[in-house]
Every structure is written in C-alpha cells, then in structure tokens.
Write an enzyme that holds these catalytic residues in place. Structure first.
Site, PDB file in Angstrom:
ATOM      1  CD  GLU A 143      -3.087  -0.672   2.265  1.00  0.00           C
ATOM      2  OE1 GLU A 143      -2.949   0.314   3.021  1.00  0.00           O
ATOM      3  OE2 GLU A 143      -3.940  -1.548   2.447  1.00  0.00           O
ATOM      4  CG  ASP A 191      -4.154   8.733   7.251  1.00  0.00           C
ATOM      5  OD1 ASP A 191      -4.365   7.518   7.319  1.00  0.00           O
ATOM      6  OD2 ASP A 191      -4.080   9.354   6.176  1.00  0.00           O
ATOM      7  CE1 TYR A 199      -7.675  -1.422   6.441  1.00  0.00           C
ATOM      8  CE2 TYR A 199      -6.270  -1.043   4.535  1.00  0.00           C
ATOM      9  CZ  TYR A 199      -6.481  -0.992   5.899  1.00  0.00           C
ATOM     10  OH  TYR A 199      -5.498  -0.493   6.714  1.00  0.00           O
TER      11      TYR A 199
END
Length: 263
Positions: free
Chosen positions: A49, A60, A175
């Site tokens: 990734e 994040d 994911y």
C-alpha cells in the site's frame, strides 16, 4: 485478473495469509522511500500500500499525518509517487501496488489522465477513503474499466443495511478497519474482529484483509488467522520516522510478515 487477484489465488493455493504493508510515498525523503518500497517484497510483503501524501488526511492518525507532512515538505507529488511505483516495476513485475489516499490530488489531475498514468506506472488498485459508494461513477467504475481494482473500506459501523452497498462495486479485496477511529489509535483485538470478518465474508467472495491497530508480529498473526490477511501501516511508518536505516526498517517489516504468514 489483476496482480491482486493473482496474489490471493497463489496464497490460497499455498494455504497462506496475505501480509500487506503501508508506507507513505516520499517519507522520509524521495530516494529513501524508493529504496524502502523496492525492498518490501524481499521482506515478505505480499501487497504494497503506497500512501499518496495529502494536506488534510482525515482518516489518519498522528503517525501517518506526520509522514505525509514530511513527504510534502520534501517535495513529494503525485508524479513522484508514480515514479516510486515505476522504480519497483524495474525489478518486480508481480507484487501488487495499491495506492491509498484521498480524492483531491486525483481530481486535480483529472480522472482519465490519472488512471492512464497509474496503470502505466504499475499501480494495481486504489483505496480512496473519502469517496463513498454513492460517488462510484466518479472514480470507482472508471478505475475498474481501466483494469485497476477499487478497494473499499468496511468498518465496525458498517451495518447489515449498509454493507451490500459498500460491497457492490468493490474488487480485489475488502479492507476491514478493525477499530472505530483513526489509524494507529488502538490495538486490534482478534476476538472482536472475527465476527465482523465472518459477517463480511458471508456477503462476498472477495478476500477480507484487516488493518488499523496491528502493530506487532503477534497481533499480525492473530488477526491474519481470522481473516485472509492483515495490514500494518503506522508501526512501519513509525520505524521510518525514527530515522532508522533502510535495512533496519525492512528487518522490522519481515518480523511482521513472518507473524502474518505463521497464522
């Protein structure tokens, strides 16, 4: 069949789980980043990734936010991120590369131009965290027509009513975000993740990979054991942030890969 599809087919035939490593393109600098990415397959990474740095990375945590800031300060751009992918392809034509980031830099480039450039650089899939399924016509469907997988995130708050919509145009793998919150915020717990993975797998034939909160070889093993593989990002980025030599970063990655592969 993409490189991602081929990789999962191979791993399944070998009875092994996937280990996916996230690194931020251009962190700590462009040349070192190229060297790290090129070394990941040899450290046991099945899928890379590659983070595309962005000024407002809302999903994040601090570790990856700071990595993005370091990369941007060092002059990292979309073009330089594609160059890192091309650099890997000089020596490795089989390890999948998934570009992970936000839509703004792609939109600024233009979807058609970006997809042509990404495909030519050897990118195999995209994770664009701020494009929901309702916006599939924007990038997801064009990406798949161009031969790139579009990988969607499912989370602990993706309920049974929402899940089919999330899965509708997803390809490559799903994911699963193991925790509620941002990257690097907490440690993933296999006993909490297992029922959610089972719920997703009941709705799709795609592999389910679990990320967020995987920081140690032991956790990588435990999480991989209840899914088709696991992702580690913040823990690797933290090693890079400490200024460790490339060989030490890759040695750490190998411990995580060995953990996941022992599941």
């Amino acid at each position: 069949m993409t490189r991602i599809d081929d990789t999962f087919a191979r791993l399944q035939s070998e009875g092994r789980r996937a280990f996916v490593a996230y690194v931020m393109a251009g962190d700590p600098d462009f040349e070192t980043s190229k060297e790290i990415v090129r070394g990941l397959p040899g450290a046991g990474v099945d899928i890379i990734e590659l983070g595309l740095p962005f000024t407002d990375p809302m999903a994040d945590g601090a570790t990856i936010q700071l990595a993005g800031q370091r990369a941007l300060k060092g002059g990292q751009t979309l073009d330089r991120t594609l160059e890192i992918a091309r650099h890997l392809r000089e020596t490795d034509t089989t390890t999948p590369i998934v570009m992970m980031g936000y839509y703004n830099p792609i939109h600024s480039r233009g979807v058609e131009t970006f997809l042509e450039q990404a495909k030519a650089a050897g990118i195999d899939g995209l994770i664009v965290v701020d494009l929901p399924p309702e916006e599939d016509e924007e990038l997801c469907i064009p990406a798949q027509k161009a031969g790139l997988n579009f990988i969607r995130l499912a989370t602990p708050t993706t309920d049974d009513a929402r899940l089919p919509r999330v899965l509708q145009n997803t390809s490559g793998f799903v994911y699963y975000v193991s925790i509620t919150g941002i990257t690097g915020a907490a440690e993933a717990q296999a006993e909490a993740v297992a029922p959610e993975v089972a719920r997703i797998k009941a709705e799709t034939d795609l592999p389910v990979i679990v990320g967020f909160g995987v920081k140690t070889p032991e956790t990588a093993k435990n999480i991989a054991a209840i899914a088709d593989g696991t992702v580690v990002g913040s823990a690797i980025v933290n090693e890079i942030a400490q200024g460790k030599p490339v060989e030490e970063v890759l040695a750490f990655v190998k411990t995580l890969a060995d953990g996941a592969h022992s599941a």
